[in-house]
Scaffold this active site. Structure first.
Site, PDB file in Angstrom:
ATOM      1  N   GLN A 336       0.835  -1.208   0.000  1.00 51.26           N
ATOM      2  CA  GLN A 336       0.000   0.000   0.000  1.00 51.26           C
ATOM      3  C   GLN A 336       0.870   1.259   0.000  1.00 51.26           C
ATOM      4  O   GLN A 336       0.599   2.207  -0.722  1.00 51.26           O
ATOM      5  CB  GLN A 336      -0.922  -0.025   1.234  1.00 51.26           C
ATOM      6  CG  GLN A 336      -2.174   0.807   1.074  1.00 51.26           C
ATOM      7  CD  GLN A 336      -3.096   0.269  -0.018  1.00 51.26           C
ATOM      8  OE1 GLN A 336      -2.980  -0.885  -0.442  1.00 51.26           O
ATOM      9  NE2 GLN A 336      -3.995   1.117  -0.493  1.00 51.26           N
ATOM     10  N   GLU A 363       3.454 -25.653   9.786  1.00 55.53           N
ATOM     11  CA  GLU A 363       3.813 -25.984  11.180  1.00 55.53           C
ATOM     12  C   GLU A 363       2.698 -25.582  12.154  1.00 55.53           C
ATOM     13  O   GLU A 363       2.935 -25.111  13.260  1.00 55.53           O
ATOM     14  CB  GLU A 363       5.175 -25.380  11.544  1.00 55.53           C
ATOM     15  CG  GLU A 363       6.239 -25.944  10.591  1.00 55.53           C
ATOM     16  CD  GLU A 363       7.660 -25.813  11.054  1.00 55.53           C
ATOM     17  OE1 GLU A 363       7.879 -25.851  12.277  1.00 55.53           O
ATOM     18  OE2 GLU A 363       8.541 -25.696  10.175  1.00 55.53           O
TER      19      GLU A 363
END
Lengths: 379, 262
Positions: A336, A363
């Site tokens: 942005q 994980e």
């Protein structure tokens, strides 16, 4: 209470940063583009001792503390998240369980070359229908005399096609559910072992994730890691440590996004002044810096707990949950800040954004981290 | 081959800012690093050690925190660390510093001494040559390549502005190396652990090296700093505008005005 690093930890940061910037930086965008596995730089990381950092010296490691390890993964991931995960897996998911559960013979044979960077390891738990539900293993190991015959397959296994050693999980007694899972150490040149499709991914494209396929693979009983039926516990304990590595990876990505944003905000001019002069941009920077600092404290705390041999299941889950969340936010906002340019490959922030997403997934997803945290707190 | 490498801890001048009022370096918050040329000296010493055996000792003079520079050298692979640390050494110019380092080198013992070409904070490039004079050693400065170092002789290529010289010297000798000589290795993780947890820095005072007080520190320094100042900033650059041919014409006119071209 002290917030400062010790001298060794500072030197680890400096060394890891210099190595990452000088050796990995020049190839980071290329390996993302081509999905080539960076054999040479991974080898160099191993030679410098970054692939078995916390393993004691007698087993080929560097004998470093867990906070130093965290810092190293952070610094490498700040430049290239693909190298970050390759390194995290070998340290946390391969060397650690061998050190913790291995026999002396297993450590001599497998841990030493894995920790000193001669070999690379992978960790095979996830299956097509056993992701978050890791206990539903379909891989089967049947004992025949002094060996096990293993059949089944694994998916999304990091380092798979590059590894010489695999730590894998299989059902030795299906009737016992998770108590029927056992762990094995596999040489990847064993007949019956093969790797399948290499995943074509959104991010961490310079790391490799692939299928492992076991077809009547014979594994000698001395390659059973830990006791038969204890595999699920080994997997969960190993992942506790692995999460610290992934949290560090997320932290490094977020830090990189922040630094690129600061640099760009000072350079880019609109309405006759640098965009850093606009409050909209300042708020992005302030948010990123604050959240990264908070994440770093959580991540180092989890590593510190592990180093100090305190329980770290909850702190590691919190660190991973929070750091991956703020990595997504920081990389999204970094694009942005860069506007249209940030959406192009001319700037690295779009790579950071794609790399960050996986840290919320592997994980243990963010939702699993919350289950772990709440499960422990509401016991 | 026993080698001494002289190492200096310096402020990282890539980060350095000058105080516009006083004209001096702002040292606050500036990280300290191993002087870049000295890293090449360490690397060359380690390579020679790997080839010929022996031991590499890193030597520095400075406050206690200069020990960090020695530990970094140790993490790269240097065997021993010696720090010359005494208030009596303070304020030394290059003459007194090279004398002090030379006295310490005598005590350590050596076949070869390697220094970086110069330190990025002082830019004098005097320490190496002056040490060689104090110790009455042959010196080869600006070394860009060590060709051989056996049979009691060392052969090096010495970089000049317009070429190089190939120089042979008898050992013991002193070299100063430039950055082209090699690519310094990174400290290893294990090396860092050993440098901080297992190895000790040998710290020597003026008494330990039997230094003559008239030759060390401020009293032993024949030079003194009269004034330090930042050079006048250059005037604003001028950007020529217009089509390529117009710009070229303007440029040639200006260069002729300044007698750069005729």
């Amino acid at each position: 209470m002290k917030f400062s690093l010790n001298k060794e930890q500072e030197m680890i940061r400096k060394t890891a940063r210099e190595f990452a910037e000088n050796e990995i930086g020049p190839i980071a965008a290329h390996i993302d583009e081509t999905a080539e596995f960076p054999v040479d730089t991974v080898k160099k990381l191993g030679e410098l001792g970054f692939m078995g950092m916390t393993v004691p010296k007698e087993y080929g490691g560097a004998g470093m503390d867990d906070v130093s390890y965290a810092i190293a993964v952070e610094e490498v991931s700040r430049v290239c998240a693909s190298h970050g995960v390759t390194m995290s897996v070998n340290n946390s998911l391969v060397c650690w369980p061998l050190l913790k559960y291995g026999t002396e013979e297993q450590k001599q044979k497998y841990l030493i070359p894995l920790a000193n960077g001669e070999k690379l390891g992978c960790f095979g738990l996830t299956e097509p229908s056993a992701g978050t539900d890791a206990g539903s293993q379909n891989t089967v190991a049947i004992k025949e005399g002094d060996k096990y015959i293993i059949n089944g397959s694994k998916v999304f296994i990091t380092n798979a096609s590059q590894a010489q050693v695999a730590i894998i999980f299989a059902m030795t007694d299906k009737s016992k559910g998770t108590r029927g899972i056992s762990t094995f150490i596999v040489d990847t040149d064993t007949p019956g072992f093969s790797t399948g499709t290499i995943e074509d991914k959104m991010g961490i494209r310079g790391s490799v994730q692939a299928e492992l396929v076991f077809e009547d693979m014979e594994i000698p009983e001395e390659n059973l890691l830990g006791k038969e039926g204890r595999g699920f516990g080994i997997a969960m304990a190993t992942l506790d440590g692995g999460r610290i590595g992934i949290a560090c990876q997320a932290l490094g990505i977020a830090q990189a996004a922040y630094e690129e944003s600061v640099k760009y905000a000072k350079e880019r001019e609109q309405f006759g002044k640098p965009i850093a002069k606009f409050q909209a941009i300042q708020w992005f920077i302030a948010d990123m810096a604050t959240e990264i600092d908070a994440a770093r404290l959580l991540v180092y705390k989890a590593a510190f707990d592990k180093w100090q041999k305190k329980p770290y299941t909850v702190s590691a889950a919190m660190a991973k949950f929070f750091a991956s969340d703020i990595a997504m936010k920081a990389t999204r906002n970094a694009i942005q800040v860069h506007g249209g340019y940030g959406y192009t490959k001319e700037y690295p922030v779009e790579r950071f954004y794609r790399d960050a997403k996986i840290t919320e997934i592997y994980e243990g997803t963010t939702e699993v981290q919350k289950m772990v945290i709440a499960g422990n707190l509401l016991k | 081959m026993d080698i001494i490498v002289c190492v200096k801890q310096v402020p990282d001048t890539t980060d350095v800012k000058i105080d516009p009022k006083t004209g001096t370096l702002i040292r606050e918050g500036v990280p300290s690093i191993v002087n870049p040329d000295d890293k090449h000296a360490i690397e060359e010493a380690l390579r020679l050690k790997e080839k010929f055996g022996g031991k590499v000792t890193v030597l520095s003079m400075g406050p206690p925190q200069a020990g960090d520079a020695l530990r970094e050298a140790s993490a790269m692979g240097a065997d021993d660390m010696v720090l010359l640390c005494d208030r009596a050494f303070a304020g030394a110019d290059t003459w007194a510093t090279s004398h002090t380092l030379g006295e310490a080198a005598k005590k350590i013992g050596y076949d070869l001494i390697i220094c970086g070409r110069e330190a990025i904070d002082g830019d004098t490039a005097q320490i190496g040559p002056q040490m060689a004079e104090h110790l009455e050693l042959p010196q080869i400065t600006y070394v860009r390549k060590v060709e051989s170092a056996d049979g009691g002789k060392i052969v090096c290529e010495r970089a000049l502005e317009d070429g190089y010289e190939r120089v042979e010297a008898n050992l013991p000798a002193l070299l100063t190396v430039i950055s082209d000589v090699n690519k310094p290795r990174y400290p290893s993780v294990r090396g860092i652990v050993e440098a901080y947890q297992e190895k000790e820095i040998t710290t020597w005072t003026a008494a330990d090296i039997n230094a003559d007080s008239a030759c060390i520190g401020l009293d032993g320094s024949p030079t003194s700093v009269k004034k330090s100042f930042a050079p006048e900033p250059k005037g604003e650059g001028e950007i020529l505008e217009g089509s390529t041919s117009e710009v070229c014409k303007q440029l040639v006119t200006k260069l002729m005005d300044k007698n750069v071209v005729r």
